[in-house]
Design a protein around this motif. Structure first.
Motif, PDB file in Angstrom:
ATOM      1  N   ASP A 169      -3.665  34.776  29.521  1.00 57.75           N
ATOM      2  CA  ASP A 169      -5.396  34.539  30.902  1.00 57.75           C
ATOM      3  C   ASP A 169      -5.351  33.338  31.480  1.00 57.75           C
ATOM      4  O   ASP A 169      -5.275  32.722  30.946  1.00 57.75           O
ATOM      5  CB  ASP A 169      -5.898  34.485  29.031  1.00 57.75           C
ATOM      6  N   GLN A 177     -12.212  39.156  36.955  1.00 57.90           N
ATOM      7  CA  GLN A 177     -12.445  39.839  36.160  1.00 57.90           C
ATOM      8  C   GLN A 177     -12.592  41.259  36.149  1.00 57.90           C
ATOM      9  O   GLN A 177     -14.168  41.467  35.935  1.00 57.90           O
ATOM     10  CB  GLN A 177     -13.001  39.025  35.044  1.00 57.90           C
ATOM     11  N   ASN A 217     -13.198  43.505  34.055  1.00 56.42           N
ATOM     12  CA  ASN A 217     -13.556  43.422  32.868  1.00 56.42           C
ATOM     13  C   ASN A 217     -15.276  43.337  33.017  1.00 56.42           C
ATOM     14  O   ASN A 217     -15.870  44.493  32.076  1.00 56.42           O
ATOM     15  CB  ASN A 217     -12.760  42.448  31.140  1.00 56.42           C
ATOM     16  N   GLU A 270     -17.898  45.294  31.371  1.00 55.31           N
ATOM     17  CA  GLU A 270     -19.416  45.201  30.559  1.00 55.31           C
ATOM     18  C   GLU A 270     -20.575  45.117  31.328  1.00 55.31           C
ATOM     19  O   GLU A 270     -21.417  45.016  30.396  1.00 55.31           O
ATOM     20  CB  GLU A 270     -18.505  43.555  30.062  1.00 55.31           C
ATOM     21  N   TYR A 289     -15.806  42.712  42.409  1.00 55.46           N
ATOM     22  CA  TYR A 289     -15.096  42.878  41.497  1.00 55.46           C
ATOM     23  C   TYR A 289     -14.179  43.368  41.986  1.00 55.46           C
ATOM     24  O   TYR A 289     -13.099  44.437  41.634  1.00 55.46           O
ATOM     25  CB  TYR A 289     -14.655  42.521  40.017  1.00 55.46           C
ATOM     26  N   PHE A 343      -5.932  38.268  36.719  1.00 56.83           N
ATOM     27  CA  PHE A 343      -6.672  38.681  36.142  1.00 56.83           C
ATOM     28  C   PHE A 343      -6.811  37.063  34.794  1.00 56.83           C
ATOM     29  O   PHE A 343      -6.005  36.737  34.490  1.00 56.83           O
ATOM     30  CB  PHE A 343      -6.502  39.884  34.890  1.00 56.83           C
ATOM     31  N   THR A 398      -9.991  36.663  31.755  1.00 52.33           N
ATOM     32  CA  THR A 398     -11.123  37.022  30.814  1.00 52.33           C
ATOM     33  C   THR A 398     -12.711  36.691  30.367  1.00 52.33           C
ATOM     34  O   THR A 398     -13.778  37.153  30.868  1.00 52.33           O
ATOM     35  CB  THR A 398     -11.039  38.073  29.372  1.00 52.33           C
ATOM     36  N   GLY A 401     -17.385  36.464  28.941  1.00 52.92           N
ATOM     37  CA  GLY A 401     -16.278  38.082  29.081  1.00 52.92           C
ATOM     38  C   GLY A 401     -15.507  38.075  28.007  1.00 52.92           C
ATOM     39  O   GLY A 401     -15.407  37.863  27.338  1.00 52.92           O
ATOM     40  N   ASN A 402     -15.511  39.736  27.153  1.00 54.41           N
ATOM     41  CA  ASN A 402     -14.613  39.920  26.271  1.00 54.41           C
ATOM     42  C   ASN A 402     -13.697  39.112  26.211  1.00 54.41           C
ATOM     43  O   ASN A 402     -12.311  39.410  27.251  1.00 54.41           O
ATOM     44  CB  ASN A 402     -14.453  41.842  26.641  1.00 54.41           C
ATOM     45  N   PRO A 437      -7.789  40.983  26.574  1.00 58.87           N
ATOM     46  CA  PRO A 437      -7.134  41.726  27.915  1.00 58.87           C
ATOM     47  C   PRO A 437      -7.157  43.565  28.084  1.00 58.87           C
ATOM     48  O   PRO A 437      -7.018  43.548  28.984  1.00 58.87           O
ATOM     49  CB  PRO A 437      -6.020  40.641  28.280  1.00 58.87           C
ATOM     50  N   ALA A 495      -9.842  45.222  29.219  1.00 61.71           N
ATOM     51  CA  ALA A 495     -10.112  43.770  30.984  1.00 61.71           C
ATOM     52  C   ALA A 495      -8.721  45.306  31.613  1.00 61.71           C
ATOM     53  O   ALA A 495      -8.972  45.567  32.850  1.00 61.71           O
ATOM     54  CB  ALA A 495      -9.464  42.601  31.651  1.00 61.71           C
ATOM     55  N   ALA A 532     -10.046  48.607  32.484  1.00 62.92           N
ATOM     56  CA  ALA A 532     -11.152  48.341  33.153  1.00 62.92           C
ATOM     57  C   ALA A 532     -10.272  48.488  34.620  1.00 62.92           C
ATOM     58  O   ALA A 532     -11.768  48.714  35.759  1.00 62.92           O
ATOM     59  CB  ALA A 532     -12.218  47.268  33.127  1.00 62.92           C
TER      60      ALA A 532
END
Length: 471
Positions: free
Chosen positions: A61, A334, A336, A340, A358, A372, A374, A379-380, A383, A386, A389
């Protein structure tokens, strides 16, 4: 010192950068993959039958805030998807408890008037502080303000001003507030274990206040076994004095811009040049078009170094992509947040900017190296969510947001497979590589249709095998 025992994984599916697969056996010993091919078990060697399941390098991450994530595990969620209305917020913060209440994830769509007066009227009779989802703003009730005021009595006058707002709204004061009211260290061990169970074996901690003290803290946590992941620590310029260690390396100089209070361009340019002279790239927080334009102007004046990064690139008008290419900058973003926060973006962001939010596919198509992160805990931390998403580009309610920016599952996975020092080149399972691995229960052709953490079976983090319990 006990000699590390080798572990053999039999019949695993390996994939290359193009998604082509083959079945191999993989042996690792300690921190290193020692053999790949048709291998026979050795005497007293642990053997794991992969049963054709996918084996990939451990996920990295590339943009996290680990201490904040650990603290969030002891906090009350105050925003979507758990809390979506003022009534739900009242219920969340009034659950039984004593001492400080720390809330996270708040956004204006939940409650338009959240301030000191609202918390005093609707909140519990205990000190309360709630963090905006951006991470920049804390909202305090009166009991909390009184405790901060007492603790701040010995601060310099200019610091007291930053934590003395009568409305209880404190902007960009995390470092001061943490020193005043934090009673104990956040549970890093718990946070690290959670990330391992998601397949995350390496992180780039992008907290802008990271310094020598944070470095020593993280090193101690790794030595004690509480912090399992490899760490690249970005942050202040003073980190340049640290020497890289196994599992802990100095990263980029992090610059956190706010478009309402931008620094002088000349001082920003000088910071970039100074960072480059010490051999460090610069990673700049850019969540608005204004911040991005300002950053591009600064890099144009200062020059760029390989690895200089745009963090987030939340709003990237197409006409600015060419400038990013010309400057040789790279992006860590991100996807994700499309899922979100996408519904809020569709509601609050002007429609003309929706296609700029994004971006992923258009950056890659223009030759911009893209990876990427998170942005946990904002953010969540998952991964796999993500990745989904990035391939689906749908919001929580199912609306499209920038569907033309969707990428293939292979490309989404690669966003988390780069090394910490070079996030943009996909790692593969090869002899001599670090033994950070994710063994999944299914082959890639099944996983690519369902990018989800429930497929994980075993994680190898810095040579230690960890079984993932059924979800």
């Amino acid at each position: 010192m006990t000699e590390a025992r080798s572990i053999l994984i039999k019949g695993a599916e390996l994939i290359d950068e193009a998604g082509r697969s083959r079945r191999e056996d993989v042996r690792f010993c300690g921190d290193t993959i020692t053999a790949v091919g048709a291998l026979m078990p050795r005497a007293n060697e642990q053997c794991v039958d992969a049963e054709g399941g996918l084996l990939i390098p451990g996920l990295h991450d590339h943009h996290v805030h680990l201490a904040s994530y650990a603290a969030a595990l002891q906090s009350v969620r105050c925003g979507p998807p758990e809390v979506n209305s003022e009534a739900e917020l009242v219920e969340a913060i009034n659950r039984p408890g004593s001492g400080w209440l720390r809330g996270t994830g708040f956004q204006e769509g939940v409650c338009q008037q959240l301030n000191r007066a609202w918390l005093d009227q609707h909140g519990p009779n205990r000190p309360v502080r709630i963090q905006h989802r951006s991470g920049r703003l804390w909202i305090f009730n009166t009991l909390a303000i009184e405790q901060v005021k007492a603790a701040a009595a010995n601060l310099a006058p200019h610091e007291q001003v930053r934590v003395s707002r009568p409305d209880g709204l404190y902007y960009d004061a995390d470092e001061i507030l943490g020193g005043l009211i934090r009673s104990e260290a956040p549970p890093i061990g718990q946070a690290s274990q959670r990330l391992v169970k998601l397949g995350v074996t390496g992180i780039n901690d992008m907290t802008p206040t990271n310094d020598g003290v944070a470095w020593d803290w993280f090193l101690g946590l790794q030595n004690s076994g509480d912090l399992l992941q490899r760490v690249r620590m970005s942050g202040r310029a003073e980190l340049s004095a640290q020497s890289n260690l196994p599992g802990l390396a100095c990263g980029e100089v992090k610059v956190h811009l706010h478009d309402t209070v931008l620094p002088e361009l000349e001082s920003f340019v000088e910071l970039i040049r100074t960072s480059h002279s010490s051999g460090r790239g610069v990673a700049v927080h850019c969540v608005t078009e204004v911040e991005l334009v300002f950053t591009l102007a600064a890099f144009r004046a200062a020059g760029t170094l390989k690895g200089d990064r745009i963090e987030h690139a939340s709003v990237m008008p197409f006409e600015l992509i060419e400038q990013v290419v010309e400057l040789g900058l790279v992006v860590v973003t991100q996807p994700n947040f499309v899922f979100e926060r996408g519904d809020a973006y569709l509601r609050d962001v002007p429609e003309i900017q929706h296609d700029s939010l994004y971006r992923v596919r258009s950056l890659i198509d223009q030759g911009i190296a893209t990876a990427f992160g998170t942005d946990l805990p904002f953010g969540n931390p998952d991964p796999w969510a993500a990745m989904r998403a990035a391939t689906e580009r749908r919001t929580l309610s199912g609306e499209w947001l920038g569907e033309h920016e969707a990428v293939s599952p292979e490309r989404a996975l690669s966003g988390f497979l780069g090394s910490l020092e070079n996030p943009f080149v996909q790692r593969t399972v090869t002899v001599g590589a670090e033994s950070d691995l994710c063994l999944l229960k299914a082959p890639w052709q099944a996983v690519r249709l369902d990018l989800a953490a429930h497929h994980l079976r075993m994680i190898v983090c810095r040579g230690k095998a960890i079984d993932v319990k059924e979800r």
